[in-house]
Design an enzyme around this catalytic site. Structure first.
Site, short mmCIF file in Angstrom:
data_model
loop_
_atom_site.label_atom_id
_atom_site.label_comp_id
_atom_site.label_asym_id
_atom_site.label_seq_id
_atom_site.Cartn_x
_atom_site.Cartn_y
_atom_site.Cartn_z
N GLU A 466 0.75 -1.18 0.05
CA GLU A 466 -0.08 -0.14 0.03
C GLU A 466 1.01 1.25 0.01
O GLU A 466 1.29 1.78 -1.13
CB GLU A 466 -0.85 -0.27 1.32
CG GLU A 466 -2.15 0.79 1.23
CD GLU A 466 -3.28 0.43 1.76
OE1 GLU A 466 -4.31 1.03 1.74
OE2 GLU A 466 -3.53 -0.69 2.24
N GLU A 746 -1.99 0.17 13.56
CA GLU A 746 -3.32 0.35 12.78
C GLU A 746 -4.52 -0.02 13.45
O GLU A 746 -5.42 0.82 13.50
CB GLU A 746 -3.08 -0.27 11.53
CG GLU A 746 -4.55 -0.01 10.61
CD GLU A 746 -4.22 -0.88 9.13
OE1 GLU A 746 -3.56 -1.85 9.25
OE2 GLU A 746 -4.92 -0.49 8.25
C1 BGC Z 1 -5.35 2.56 4.68
C2 BGC Z 1 -5.56 3.39 5.62
C3 BGC Z 1 -6.57 4.25 4.86
C4 BGC Z 1 -7.77 3.35 4.51
C5 BGC Z 1 -9.06 3.97 4.03
C6 BGC Z 1 -6.38 1.54 4.27
O1 BGC Z 1 -6.07 0.40 3.70
O2 BGC Z 1 -4.07 1.77 5.13
O3 BGC Z 1 -4.92 4.06 6.52
O4 BGC Z 1 -6.94 5.54 5.55
O5 BGC Z 1 -7.49 2.23 3.94
O6 BGC Z 1 -10.06 3.74 4.59
#
Ligand code: BGC
Length: 886
Positions: A466, A746
């Site tokens: 990501e 997270e």
């Molecule tokens: C990310 C987040 C992001 C989110 C959106 C994720 O995959 O890691 O931090 O804001 O998607 O909902």
């Protein structure tokens, strides 16, 4: 003594290659007396450092401003170094000598100056290739050189060499921008690398963000193009006044390199047997190299580097090496970082070193990589053999604390491995500590969240497939980031990309640079590709925060249309223009009140969206006022009032119950002033009840969490805020600290109490969003804040709010005016507050639970105020001591 020091131009010391046509200057004032304010300044800019005939001389200007002074002289010339110096007088009648001389240097300034062409070592069928490729060229110089600059960029990433020497120490150049609209080039001073006679220039080019894998879960690749390319223009000036340029063109040659594969997410494969000694030196035989292809690219996208380069920042030695139960040999660096491993090795040709990278071990103590999803984070180095070899990868980085040694010739020894920490080269500005070691570790983790994720763009995470510039995460964390490091230039760049990628109707992509737009079709979760509440609001909240923290008006000016565009986007999609109840939203992402297994918190979208709509509109009104846009200010004030009314009509019952019974609903309503005055107390009481019903624990996600403690402390519930902060069982900030976290997770339950993991789908251990609590530590616990009416800490608000059994807390922050410090400590029955206020600022000090007449404070007189005693002070160091009422 009065002295002007630390000259900065566009926040940087002696920058070269700037694109600003009206660069801004700032300086720090040093003085050995108190209450110093600048009364006048005089600034000179000249093309030579004797200042005999300055190009621009402000004369003596009556002004107390010492930051963001805008150049207003004759137009600046391209590729030119300008010198500047400053002298000031203060309110005590003192006059400083001229400061030391600073300089800045302009870049090309005009696209028409580019004579170089983009050249590719690949052809258009190379979309799948992840090789690093060599490019080289020889040229002759004839004369003594006084000035040589190279202007260089790439489609992909490049490393540049002249006569065998690496040019600069920047990484991942040209950096990541919205390439189709803005492609940065870098400027390097190469005067000392060149010589009279034959010279060689060489570059290694790799995929990078331009053509490599991105958004792995969507399988994106070649997002901007399928061919890497280099663009370089070297300007050489001789002593006798002649100029010569060297450019990339069809005469350059190309070759494969030892980099067989390099991808941001996946790592690198490097075969040292394929090295070509001397390839970047004059005289190298390149007869078997192939020709290059000149490729077309829109030259109007070229822009001088406007952010900060990524650089190596720290080296970390491993703390241990061990075997896991599965028999994996693992090195522990003791800290979750973004960067790579530098290693040495000795062996035979063809021997290999293979490393894999992970953030955590699983419950059984084995190497855990499932949360990386498709990111391989794998390094393979093939030895040339013989002497000791040292390796660092080129166009990739890894998020890791643990490294598994899959192959290594012989017995690996710990001192063969060093972790290299990389991030954007921001100036560290803040520190916080207190008497609670768990909080100090939390603070450490927050800082490492920034280090791991401010890699040219503010990313969500540095490990899985990501690593994107998620707008929501950036918005949530920016205020904290602004304490930790000077992020103004970093955000200036990113916000320019936000503006560039913003949709015509004002919609804001989820990630900036936008690499998801048009590609979300296959996503299970997300049905739209832009404009979620709390994410798109980055367009407003980020420039506003930079303005607040650095007093930088220009960012508001630059971004104003973008800010307004976002508010207008919402207006067009809101019911009656006021209640935003349409579209897809991430909502209170990852909140614990979500349905089992879901990422979407329980607070309904229309509430979250309308709340953020109100907030962004309120900030837009403030920005409009600051920029003197009176009509807009009126228009959006009216809109704001209507949104607030719509919110109240929809979500508050006539008797004052907030109809959505979640923590986040109450937090957002309170934080954004959406609560009818007469129902404020009830709303707070309900929030406390919601906390208590949950054993004093939060259930909030990305959008509610950052404001939780603020809402409590602003509404007379400081104790509740401290108990929330100090909770150390699941879910809480300190739970992860106790689980050994060295960065912020997270998920509140990234690792569950029984040691099992949250689904590998989405489980990063380096996501800074919940680190937004850092802001509360600085502003409330230590009590170091700026007056929003005199932003950039021109007027400092010092108001410690002790609690939670802490016996001391201290924060320091280097503002654009200099170092601010606050330390409070409770000693016996006394409170001691030490304060440093930099010259050219003032501070409003509020001492908690103090009686004015009992404060021992040298020559400062305090007066009583609600909650304590207050005073207005000037610059200097102070100690205030008083009996602390329990
Ligand atoms: C990310 C987040 C992001 C989110 C959106 C994720 O995959 O890691 O931090 O804001 O998607 O909902």
């Amino acid at each position: 003594m009065l002295k002007v020091a630390k000259l900065k131009c566009e926040y940087l010391e002696n920058p070269i290659g700037i694109g600003e046509i009206r660069p801004r200057f700032g300086w720090i004032i040093e003085s050995d007396i108190k209450n110093v304010m600048q009364k006048t300044f005089r600034l000179q800019v000249a093309t030579d450092d004797s200042f005999v005939a300055p190009l621009w001389d402000t004369g003596v200007v009556n002004s107390s401003e010492s930051a963001h002074i805008e150049y207003d002289g004759p137009p600046l010339m391209p590729s030119t170094r300008y010198f500047y110096r400053v002298k000031i007088t203060d309110n005590h009648g003192q006059e400083s000598p001229w400061s030391d001389t600073g300089f800045f240097e302009t870049a090309l300034l005009d696209v028409s100056q580019w004579k170089a062409r983009f050249i590719s070592p690949e052809d258009s069928s190379a979309g799948k290739s992840s090789k690093g490729k060599f490019l080289r060229h020889e040229f002759t110089l004839d004369g003594e050189i006084t000035f040589a600059r190279v202007y260089v960029t790439a489609l992909g990433m490049y490393e540049l060499y002249i006569n065998g020497k690496r040019v600069g120490d920047d990484l991942f150049t040209p950096g990541w921008t919205s390439y189709k609209k803005r492609l940065q080039y870098q400027t390097y001073d190469v005067t000392n690398l060149l010589k009279n006679g034959v010279n060689a220039v060489g570059a290694v080019v790799g995929c990078g963000w331009y053509k490599g894998d991105l958004a792995g879960w969507l399988g994106r690749r070649n997002v901007y193009g399928s061919q890497t390319a280099l663009l370089l223009q070297m300007l050489v000036r001789y002593v006798d006044g002649r100029e010569q340029i060297v450019v990339t063109d069809e005469t350059w040659k190309a070759s494969d390199s030892p980099i067989l594969y390099s991808e941001i997410y996946h790592g690198e494969i490097y075969d040292a047997r394929l090295e070509q000694p001397g390839w970047n030196m004059p005289g190298f035989d390149d007869s078997n190299w192939h020709s290059v292809e000149v490729v077309e690219y829109d030259m109007s996208t070229l822009t001088p580097q406007d952010g900060l380069p990524v650089r190596r920042q720290e080296m970390i030695k491993p703390i241990s090496m061990f075997m896991t139960p599965k028999g994996e040999r693992v090195i522990d660096f003791g800290q979750n970082i973004a960067g790579w491993v530098k290693f040495t090795v000795k062996g035979n040709p063809g021997d290999k070193v293979v490393l894999k990278h992970a953030e955590v071990l699983d419950a059984a103590g084995n190497f855990y990589t499932e949360n990386l999803r498709s990111a391989k984070q794998r390094i393979e180095y093939i030895l040339k053999g013989g002497e000791t070899e040292t390796f660092e990868p080129h166009f990739t980085f890894q998020g890791f604390r643990y490294v598994m040694i899959e192959e290594y010739p012989g017995e690996p020894s710990l001192d063969a491995f060093t972790a290299v920490v990389i991030h954007s080269d921001m100036e560290p500005t803040g520190s916080f500590s207190c008497s609670n070691e768990l909080i100090n570790q939390l603070q450490h983790n927050i800082l490492w969240g920034l280090k791991g994720n401010f890699i040219d763009v503010p990313t969500d995470c540095p490990q899985r497939d990501e690593r994107l510039g998620w707008t929501g995460d950036a918005q949530v964390f920016i205020r904290t980031a602004c304490f930790l490091m000077n992020t103004a230039p970093f955000f200036k760049k990113w916000l320019r990309d936000l503006k560039a990628d913003q949709l015509e109707d004002g919609g804001v992509p989820y990630v900036i640079p936008d690499v998801l737009g048009g590609s979300m079709g296959n996503d299970k979760l997300i049905q739209q590709d832009h404009s979620s509440a709390g994410w798109g609001d980055a367009a407003v909240i980020c420039p506003w925060t930079i303005y607040l923290c650095y007093g930088d008006k220009r960012i508001l000016k630059e971004q104003y249309e973008s800010m307004k565009g976002w508010v207008e986007y919402i207006r067009a999609h809101a019911q009656n223009g006021v209640l935003w109840n349409t579209g897809f939203h991430f909502g209170d992402w990852l909140a614990l009140d979500a349905k089992e297994g879901s990422y979407f918190g329980a607070t309904p979208n229309d509430l979250v969206a309308t709340a953020f709509y109100a907030y962004s509109t309120e900030l837009l009104v403030r920005a409009a006022k600051i920029l003197g846009k009176e009509k807009d200010a009126e228009e959006y004030s009216r809109l704001h009032a209507n949104i607030v009314k719509a919110f109240q009509d929809e979500f508050f019952t006539p008797s004052g119950r907030l109809a959505v019974r979640t923590q986040t609903a109450h937090i957002l309503a309170l934080m954004f002033n959406l609560v009818p005055d007469q129902h404020r107390a009830r709303t707070i009481d309900t929030l406390i009840a919601l906390l208590n019903e949950n054993g004093g624990h939060l259930t909030t996600g990305f959008l509610g969490t950052p404001y939780f403690c603020h809402v409590l402390s602003q509404n007379g519930k400081l104790d509740a805020a401290y108990s929330l902060l100090l909770k150390d069982d699941y879910p809480s900030w300190l739970y992860q600290v106790k689980k050994g976290a060295t960065t912020v997770w997270e998920h509140w339950d990234g690792i569950k109490p029984d040691g099992s993991m949250w689904s590998a789908d989405m489980n990063s251990f380096n996501h800074y969003a919940y680190g937004a609590i850092g802001d509360w530590l600085y502003r409330v616990v230590a009590g170091l804040d700026t007056d929003p009416d005199m932003p950039g800490y021109k007027r400092i608000l010092i108001r410690p709010q002790p609690g939670g059994g802490l016996t001391y807390a201290e924060a320091q922050f280097t503002s654009v005016y200099g170092k601010i410090a606050v330390k409070w400590s409770i000693e016996g029955d006394n409170m001691i507050v030490d304060v440093t206020v930099p010259p050219n600022t003032t501070a409003h000090v509020t001492l908690p639970r103090a009686l004015a007449e009992t404060v021992n404070a040298d020559d400062i007189s305090f007066i009583n105020c609600p909650g304590g005693a207050e005073a207005e002070i000037g610059s200097g160091n102070y100690r205030f001591v008083y009996p602390y009422k329990k």
